[in-house]
Enzyme design. Structure first.
Site, PDB file in Angstrom:
ATOM      1  CE  LYS A 122      14.446   2.239  13.784  1.00  0.00           C
ATOM      2  NZ  LYS A 122      13.549   1.133  13.717  1.00  0.00           N
TER       3      LYS A 122
HETATM    4  C1  LIG Z   1      13.319  -0.307  14.136  1.00  0.00           C
HETATM    5  C2  LIG Z   1      12.575  -1.170  13.223  1.00  0.00           C
HETATM    6  C3  LIG Z   1      11.427  -1.859  13.612  1.00  0.00           C
HETATM    7  C4  LIG Z   1      10.950  -1.920  15.038  1.00  0.00           C
HETATM    8  O1  LIG Z   1      10.705  -0.665  15.573  1.00  0.00           O
HETATM    9  P1  LIG Z   1      10.494  -0.502  17.158  1.00  0.00           P
HETATM   10  O2  LIG Z   1       9.779   0.817  17.254  1.00  0.00           O
HETATM   11  O3  LIG Z   1      11.847  -0.478  17.772  1.00  0.00           O
HETATM   12  O4  LIG Z   1       9.680  -1.642  17.633  1.00  0.00           O
HETATM   13  C5  LIG Z   1      10.722  -2.569  12.659  1.00  0.00           C
HETATM   14  N1  LIG Z   1      11.141  -2.624  11.375  1.00  0.00           N
HETATM   15  C6  LIG Z   1      12.258  -1.994  10.962  1.00  0.00           C
HETATM   16  C7  LIG Z   1      12.657  -2.068   9.527  1.00  0.00           C
HETATM   17  C8  LIG Z   1      13.015  -1.267  11.867  1.00  0.00           C
HETATM   18  O5  LIG Z   1      14.152  -0.671  11.466  1.00  0.00           O
END
Ligand SMILES: *Cc1c(COP(=O)(O)O)cnc(C)c1O
Length: 292
Positions: free
Chosen positions: A194
């Site tokens: 992210k």
């Molecule tokens: C990565 C992601 C999540 C989940 O995030 P985590 O921290 O891995 O639980 C939720 N929504 C979207 C759109 C994502 O890309």
């Protein structure tokens, strides 16, 4: 194809600042939820300008807690987008709720407010409780339109801002508003791929103190907040369990990585923008490709 020349899916930008913060946490003698997690919450709240920021183990947990905070019940329905990661709709299943998928706009990849309106006016969903938009790839949804529709129909808004730390959207009468200050609850991800990462981690922001308090208790086994201090001379051995909760606390080792990354958030964003521009310039003239 030569594997060495492949563009890697994602490489985290980890440097000396992250290493220093993590070493500090490791050497402090306190590695799970504690002072670093608290500091991460405070600095994140300041970065967004939010009244409350709650650090959790991942965005999946953040979304689950957000639905729990607005008291989603089995059979309830929530409008969301099919163009997302599975976690967005998955957490609805945790609570026995159902997603109502509304298609995206082809040019933004974000949920289409006109289709949301059509779904709301169809009369097909008497058990609708909330709208859960996703700011895909960091580009904010039309939150002005979504908030207007939600308020008109008495729905809560939970934002999946897993890709959107540092983004902003224009809102009627408020100008450009940072993501994290718009819906009732906003959920961020610090997963390894992210915008900023803590290896694993998430954050919930809300302006609603009662919901923040409910989430704080629910995120660690239903214990009163700061129960972690029960091991500390400043705290007390005494704590209470108020309700059934979840195990969604963020460790100080992860929070330490997040703290260093948060301070580099704008720098990382500028770098990402420069890379995007390189791709756009390289592929923009290719008639077979549409540049998003
Ligand atoms: C990565 C992601 C999540 C989940 O995030 P985590 O921290 O891995 O639980 C939720 N929504 C979207 C759109 C994502 O890309």
């Amino acid at each position: 194809m030569n594997a060495k020349r492949q563009v890697p899916y994602h490489r985290p930008a980890i440097g000396p600042d992250e290493e220093r913060e993590v070493l500090e946490a490791l050497r402090s003698g306190w590695i799970t939820t504690g002072p670093k997690a608290k500091q991460f919450e405070q600095e994140f709240a300041r970065y967004v300008g939010a009244r409350n920021a709650l650090a959790v183990a991942h965005c999946t947990g953040a979304l689950h807690l957000a639905l729990f905070a607005i008291d989603i019940q089995p059979g309830d329905e929530i409008i969301t987008t099919p163009f997302t990661f599975t976690a967005t709709a998955e957490v609805m299943g945790y609570l026995g709720a159902r997603p109502v998928f509304v298609d995206i706009e082809p040019d933004t990849f974000n949920i289409d407010p006109r289709r949301v309106q059509a779904e709301l006016e169809s009369g097909r969903h008497p058990k609708l409780r909330a709208i859960l938009p996703v700011h895909f790839a960091g580009q904010p949804c039309d939150m002005g339109a979504i908030m207007r529709l939600a308020r008109h129909h008495g729905l809560k808004v939970i934002e999946d801002a897993a890709h959107a730390v540092g983004a902003a959207s224009p809102i009627d009468g408020r100008g450009l508003v940072k993501v994290g200050l718009i819906g009732d609850l906003t959920c961020f991800s610090f997963y390894a791929t992210k915008n900023i990462t803590s290896a694993e981690g998430g954050m919930i922001t809300t302006e609603d103190d009662a919901m923040a308090a409910k989430i704080a208790v629910a995120s660690l086994h239903g214990m009163d907040r700061d129960a972690w201090k029960r091991y500390d001379s400043s705290g007390s051995w005494f704590y209470e369990i108020h309700d059934i909760g979840f195990k969604y606390n963020l460790s100080d080792v992860h929070a330490a990585i997040g703290l260093a990354q948060l301070r580099r958030c704008d720098e990382l964003k500028r770098r990402r923008q420069a890379i995007a521009q390189t791709f756009n310039e390289a592929f923009g003239a290719e008639p077979a490709l549409q540049i998003p």
